[in-house]
Design an enzyme around this catalytic site. Structure first.
Site, PDB file in Angstrom:
ATOM      1  N   PHE A  82       0.809  -1.154  -0.001  1.00 61.58           N
ATOM      2  CA  PHE A  82       0.037  -0.032   0.021  1.00 61.58           C
ATOM      3  C   PHE A  82       0.925   1.266  -0.098  1.00 61.58           C
ATOM      4  O   PHE A  82       0.258   2.419  -0.392  1.00 61.58           O
ATOM      5  CB  PHE A  82      -0.941   0.083   1.390  1.00 61.58           C
ATOM      6  CG  PHE A  82      -0.196   0.324   2.392  1.00 61.58           C
ATOM      7  CD1 PHE A  82      -0.041   1.873   2.840  1.00 61.58           C
ATOM      8  CD2 PHE A  82       0.259  -0.442   3.394  1.00 61.58           C
ATOM      9  CE1 PHE A  82       0.516   2.181   3.767  1.00 61.58           C
ATOM     10  CE2 PHE A  82       0.880  -0.015   4.395  1.00 61.58           C
ATOM     11  CZ  PHE A  82       1.192   1.300   4.730  1.00 61.58           C
ATOM     12  N   GLU A  90      -4.993  -3.846  -1.920  1.00 64.67           N
ATOM     13  CA  GLU A  90      -6.407  -3.561  -1.860  1.00 64.67           C
ATOM     14  C   GLU A  90      -6.530  -2.431  -1.050  1.00 64.67           C
ATOM     15  O   GLU A  90      -7.980  -2.100  -0.906  1.00 64.67           O
ATOM     16  CB  GLU A  90      -7.094  -4.965  -1.200  1.00 64.67           C
ATOM     17  CG  GLU A  90      -6.843  -5.465   0.315  1.00 64.67           C
ATOM     18  CD  GLU A  90      -5.217  -5.951   0.138  1.00 64.67           C
ATOM     19  OE1 GLU A  90      -4.374  -6.063  -0.544  1.00 64.67           O
ATOM     20  OE2 GLU A  90      -5.179  -6.613   1.499  1.00 64.67           O
ATOM     21  N   SER A  97       5.432  -7.037   3.409  1.00 68.90           N
ATOM     22  CA  SER A  97       5.946  -7.249   4.796  1.00 68.90           C
ATOM     23  C   SER A  97       6.920  -8.591   4.724  1.00 68.90           C
ATOM     24  O   SER A  97       6.783  -9.411   3.831  1.00 68.90           O
ATOM     25  CB  SER A  97       4.725  -7.199   5.886  1.00 68.90           C
ATOM     26  OG  SER A  97       4.128  -8.472   5.292  1.00 68.90           O
ATOM     27  N   LYS A 107      -1.136  -7.663  -9.259  1.00 64.78           N
ATOM     28  CA  LYS A 107      -2.036  -7.191  -8.192  1.00 64.78           C
ATOM     29  C   LYS A 107      -1.921  -6.263  -7.146  1.00 64.78           C
ATOM     30  O   LYS A 107      -0.881  -6.592  -6.028  1.00 64.78           O
ATOM     31  CB  LYS A 107      -2.235  -8.747  -7.568  1.00 64.78           C
ATOM     32  CG  LYS A 107      -3.535  -9.190  -6.926  1.00 64.78           C
ATOM     33  CD  LYS A 107      -3.750  -8.174  -5.808  1.00 64.78           C
ATOM     34  CE  LYS A 107      -2.887  -8.354  -4.509  1.00 64.78           C
ATOM     35  NZ  LYS A 107      -3.366  -7.582  -3.284  1.00 64.78           N
ATOM     36  N   GLU A 109       9.354  -3.987  12.836  1.00 57.13           N
ATOM     37  CA  GLU A 109       9.286  -2.785  12.046  1.00 57.13           C
ATOM     38  C   GLU A 109       8.063  -2.064  12.394  1.00 57.13           C
ATOM     39  O   GLU A 109       6.664  -2.767  12.498  1.00 57.13           O
ATOM     40  CB  GLU A 109       9.069  -2.998  10.440  1.00 57.13           C
ATOM     41  CG  GLU A 109       8.826  -2.074   9.667  1.00 57.13           C
ATOM     42  CD  GLU A 109       8.751  -2.510   8.184  1.00 57.13           C
ATOM     43  OE1 GLU A 109       7.810  -3.563   7.896  1.00 57.13           O
ATOM     44  OE2 GLU A 109       9.094  -2.019   7.416  1.00 57.13           O
ATOM     45  N   CYS A 132       9.473   1.866   3.534  1.00 54.28           N
ATOM     46  CA  CYS A 132      10.565   0.729   3.869  1.00 54.28           C
ATOM     47  C   CYS A 132      11.977   1.361   4.045  1.00 54.28           C
ATOM     48  O   CYS A 132      12.654   0.366   4.591  1.00 54.28           O
ATOM     49  CB  CYS A 132      10.445  -0.336   2.765  1.00 54.28           C
ATOM     50  SG  CYS A 132      11.178   0.619   1.099  1.00 54.28           S
TER      51      CYS A 132
HETATM   52  P1  NAD Z   1       1.572  -6.625   3.057  1.00 60.72           P
HETATM   53  O1  NAD Z   1       2.825  -7.690   3.072  1.00 60.72           O
HETATM   54  O2  NAD Z   1       0.313  -6.686   4.070  1.00 60.72           O
HETATM   55  O3  NAD Z   1       0.922  -6.739   1.640  1.00 60.72           O
HETATM   56  C1  NAD Z   1       1.701  -6.637   0.407  1.00 60.72           C
HETATM   57  C2  NAD Z   1       0.725  -7.159  -0.632  1.00 60.72           C
HETATM   58  O4  NAD Z   1       0.589  -8.776  -0.240  1.00 60.72           O
HETATM   59  C3  NAD Z   1      -0.562  -6.727  -0.802  1.00 60.72           C
HETATM   60  O5  NAD Z   1      -0.899  -6.786  -2.418  1.00 60.72           O
HETATM   61  C4  NAD Z   1      -1.443  -7.552  -0.362  1.00 60.72           C
HETATM   62  O6  NAD Z   1      -2.595  -8.046  -0.732  1.00 60.72           O
HETATM   63  C5  NAD Z   1      -0.686  -9.090  -0.295  1.00 60.72           C
HETATM   64  N1  NAD Z   1      -0.934 -10.029   1.030  1.00 60.72           N
HETATM   65  C6  NAD Z   1      -1.334  -9.816   2.238  1.00 60.72           C
HETATM   66  N2  NAD Z   1      -1.124 -10.803   2.867  1.00 60.72           N
HETATM   67  C7  NAD Z   1      -0.987 -11.953   2.066  1.00 60.72           C
HETATM   68  C8  NAD Z   1      -0.981 -13.197   2.173  1.00 60.72           C
HETATM   69  N3  NAD Z   1      -0.948 -13.709   3.388  1.00 60.72           N
HETATM   70  N4  NAD Z   1      -0.655 -14.047   1.193  1.00 60.72           N
HETATM   71  C9  NAD Z   1      -0.382 -13.451  -0.120  1.00 60.72           C
HETATM   72  N5  NAD Z   1      -0.594 -12.202  -0.401  1.00 60.72           N
HETATM   73  C10 NAD Z   1      -0.707 -11.406   0.662  1.00 60.72           C
HETATM   74  O7  NAD Z   1       2.474  -5.261   3.077  1.00 60.72           O
HETATM   75  P2  NAD Z   1       1.859  -3.638   3.212  1.00 60.72           P
HETATM   76  O8  NAD Z   1       1.343  -3.565   4.605  1.00 60.72           O
HETATM   77  O9  NAD Z   1       1.034  -3.367   2.060  1.00 60.72           O
HETATM   78  O10 NAD Z   1       2.861  -2.881   2.928  1.00 60.72           O
HETATM   79  C11 NAD Z   1       3.868  -2.552   3.851  1.00 60.72           C
HETATM   80  C12 NAD Z   1       5.238  -3.389   3.972  1.00 60.72           C
HETATM   81  O11 NAD Z   1       5.796  -3.421   2.779  1.00 60.72           O
HETATM   82  C13 NAD Z   1       6.236  -2.812   5.121  1.00 60.72           C
HETATM   83  O12 NAD Z   1       6.626  -4.189   5.586  1.00 60.72           O
HETATM   84  C14 NAD Z   1       7.083  -2.504   4.079  1.00 60.72           C
HETATM   85  O13 NAD Z   1       8.630  -2.175   4.774  1.00 60.72           O
HETATM   86  C15 NAD Z   1       7.174  -3.150   3.036  1.00 60.72           C
HETATM   87  N6  NAD Z   1       7.947  -2.616   1.950  1.00 60.72           N
HETATM   88  C16 NAD Z   1       9.120  -3.037   1.532  1.00 60.72           C
HETATM   89  C17 NAD Z   1       9.823  -2.419   0.416  1.00 60.72           C
HETATM   90  C18 NAD Z   1      11.099  -3.011   0.027  1.00 60.72           C
HETATM   91  O14 NAD Z   1      11.563  -2.481  -1.213  1.00 60.72           O
HETATM   92  N7  NAD Z   1      11.932  -3.534   0.846  1.00 60.72           N
HETATM   93  C19 NAD Z   1       9.100  -1.261  -0.366  1.00 60.72           C
HETATM   94  C20 NAD Z   1       7.793  -0.858   0.328  1.00 60.72           C
HETATM   95  C21 NAD Z   1       7.408  -1.508   1.291  1.00 60.72           C
END
Ligand code: NAD
Length: 503
Positions: free
Chosen positions: A156, A183, A233, A180, A388, A288
């Site tokens: 997000f 959401e 994450s 994808k 985090e 991040c």
């Molecule tokens: P998230 O892991 O909750 O979701 C990321 C994506 O995965 C979304 O599209 C979500 O729908 C999907 N998803 C969520 N749970 C899932 C599951 N159980 N199985 C399959 N798909 C699933 O992350 P978020 O809260 O949207 O974003 C924040 C996180 O992203 C933070 O931890 C941040 O550090 C990380 N991030 C990392 C970088 C990087 O380059 N390392 C860059 C941006 C964000």
């Protein structure tokens, strides 16, 4: 004030060349983080919709892979031009659905545009290697070819930049792509996809589906998907990597972080303070690459009060409030998680110098607000250090020497980004050489590389081997084929060769 729309938009999916309304019975509300007003509803794609998107992308690959590379480059040139023309419009959509300030939203869009500019260089990025005369009259050369259908799952917190890390380069390489998006903020990626079609992208080359775990699992396990790019994450990143690779896919999974800024006593104090405040609480800490730990070395530990004073002077607000330093958190759940960690920090013995838990923004009582929060006396076993936080919370630790700081940071499982503020070239060089973190800033607090480099997080912040954008992304989205070629210049047959030795 953010107006409450009468009817929430139903977010369409881009499947088989058309923006279509989903037939799903499972919909998710997209809310304004400053008011909780429902601004849109996003579907969880049905199995049939997922199957059609994958089949359509597979079919499109047959023609797209043969499209001349300069034609693909020109698509990217047109796309970056359109994105620039719509920069403010995209930033407005993005700010409304994420809560980011308008200026920060513009930065999110801009860092994505830069990757599209990079993708326009695809002819030179795809160049292989040639060696003439590897044996008598035999030449060898390598060519790069696309993989097929690739998929991207995005978080997000950067709904423009991170989708743009993925699909433009994948498609410029000759692949077709299924996105994808998160959401939680699907409107920005939807607009990015509309502009991609407007730029002249052939129908079906990009598909956009929505949903959560179930839809992601379809992408992770479907035999026609060749590569998965994920950003999100740590636990989800580990799941994506293990599941995708178990299904024989190429996977790059960018995950969570805990980024430290080392402050040496010879650094310029005001520079340090100005940089640390923006890097820690900017975007409400939902980056991040946010700095979440300041490591004050030697006499720099006396600067805690100065950092506190400046942190106290910034406040959150709504996206179009020019005085707001940052916006609300993305959701009430995200806010509750941050508040819980703040309580844990206090209970585990850290000193809470500023507590942003009770922050309110006038006129927006329902927003997901957390004010700047500052902890000192933080130790490695505390939850606020291990996890985090992803909120506007800065932890301070103090160290006697640079060596101690390096050892301390190297012990953290994450390795996304770090920075050092110092006037000493020798200290900076030592830090750059010895720190086990993939992206290092020297007097630069958030060292996100420009797209001609790659985004190179390490350790628990990245699973895979080829990173996002730069040359590494081109390697990720292509196969190398190596050709060994001989052309006979006479009809006289060469003798029998019973070995593998090229002669
Ligand atoms: P998230 O892991 O909750 O979701 C990321 C994506 O995965 C979304 O599209 C979500 O729908 C999907 N998803 C969520 N749970 C899932 C599951 N159980 N199985 C399959 N798909 C699933 O992350 P978020 O809260 O949207 O974003 C924040 C996180 O992203 C933070 O931890 C941040 O550090 C990380 N991030 C990392 C970088 C990087 O380059 N390392 C860059 C941006 C964000």
């Amino acid at each position: 004030m953010t107006a409450k729309p009468a009817t929430p938009v139903q977010v369409p999916q881009l499947i088989d060349g058309e923006f279509r309304q989903s037939q799903s019975s499972d919909w998710i509300d997209v809310t304004d983080p400053a008011t909780q007003a429902v601004i849109a509803r996003v579907p969880c794609a049905t199995e049939a919709e997922m199957a059609l998107a994958i089949e359509s992308a597979k079919e499109a690959f047959k023609t797209w892979r043969n499209t001349p590379v300069p034609t693909r480059a020109r698509l990217m040139l047109k796309y970056q031009e359109l994105l620039k023309a719509h920069h403010d419009e995209l930033a407005t959509i993005l700010a409304k659905e994420t809560g980011k300030t308008f200026e920060d939203a513009k930065g999110d869009v801009w860092r994505g545009i830069e990757v599209v500019e990079h993708a326009a260089n695809i002819p030179s990025l795809l160049m292989g290697e040639t060696v003439e005369n590897v044996a008598t009259n035999i030449d060898s050369y390598s060519i790069t070819q696309p993989l097929g259908v690739c998929a991207g799952i995005t978080p997000f917190n950067f709904p423009a930049m991170i989708p743009l890390w993925m699909f433009p380069l994948a498609i410029a390489c000759g692949n077709t792509f299924i996105l994808k998006p998160s959401e939680q903020d699907p409107l920005t990626p939807t607009r990015l996809a509309e502009l991609f079609l407007e730029a002249g992208a052939p129908k079906n080359v990009l598909q956009v589906v929505h949903g959560r775990k179930q839809q992601v699992d379809t992408l992770l396990t479907h035999p026609d998907i060749k590569a998965i790019s994920f950003v999100g994450s740590v636990p989800v990143g580990q799941y994506i990597y293990t599941t995708g690779t178990a299904h024989m896919k190429r996977v790059q999974a960018f995950a969570g972080a805990k980024n430290h800024m080392v402050v040496m006593p010879d650094a310029n104090k005001q520079q340090v303070i100005n940089n640390i405040v923006g890097a820690s609480v900017g975007a409400a800490g939902q980056r991040c690459m946010a700095i979440s730990v300041a490591v004050l070395v030697g006499d720099a530990k006396d600067w805690i009060n100065d950092i506190k004073q400046t942190l106290e002077s910034v406040r959150p607000g709504v996206w179009n409030d020019p005085k707001a330093a940052f916006g609300p958190l993305i959701s009430p759940q995200a806010r509750n998680r941050v508040l819980k960690l703040i309580e844990q920090g206090k209970a585990e013995g850290a000193t809470c110098l500023i507590d942003g838990a009770a922050c309110v923004v006038e006129g927006f009582p329902d927003g997901n607000w957390v004010g700047p929060t500052l902890f000192s006396n933080v130790t490695p076993e505390m939850s606020i250090y291990r996890e985090e936080i992803f909120g506007p919370v800065l932890c301070i630790v103090t160290m006697d020497t640079l060596e101690d700081a390096i050892e301390f940071i190297n012990n953290h499982p994450c390795g996304n980004g770090t920075s050092i503020f110092t006037a000493s070239g020798a200290a900076a060089r030592k830090y750059q050489h010895e720190i086990e973190v993939g992206q290092v800033g020297i007097n630069v607090p958030i060292p996100v590389p420009l797209p001609f480099f790659s985004f190179t997080g390490w350790k628990a912040s990245f699973y895979g081997d080829q990173h996002a954008y730069g040359k590494q992304a081109v390697r990720f989205y292509t196969e190398t084929k190596t050709v060994t070629a001989r052309w006979f210049d006479s009809d006289i047959p060469s003798g029998l060769n019973m070995t593998i030795h090229l002669k």
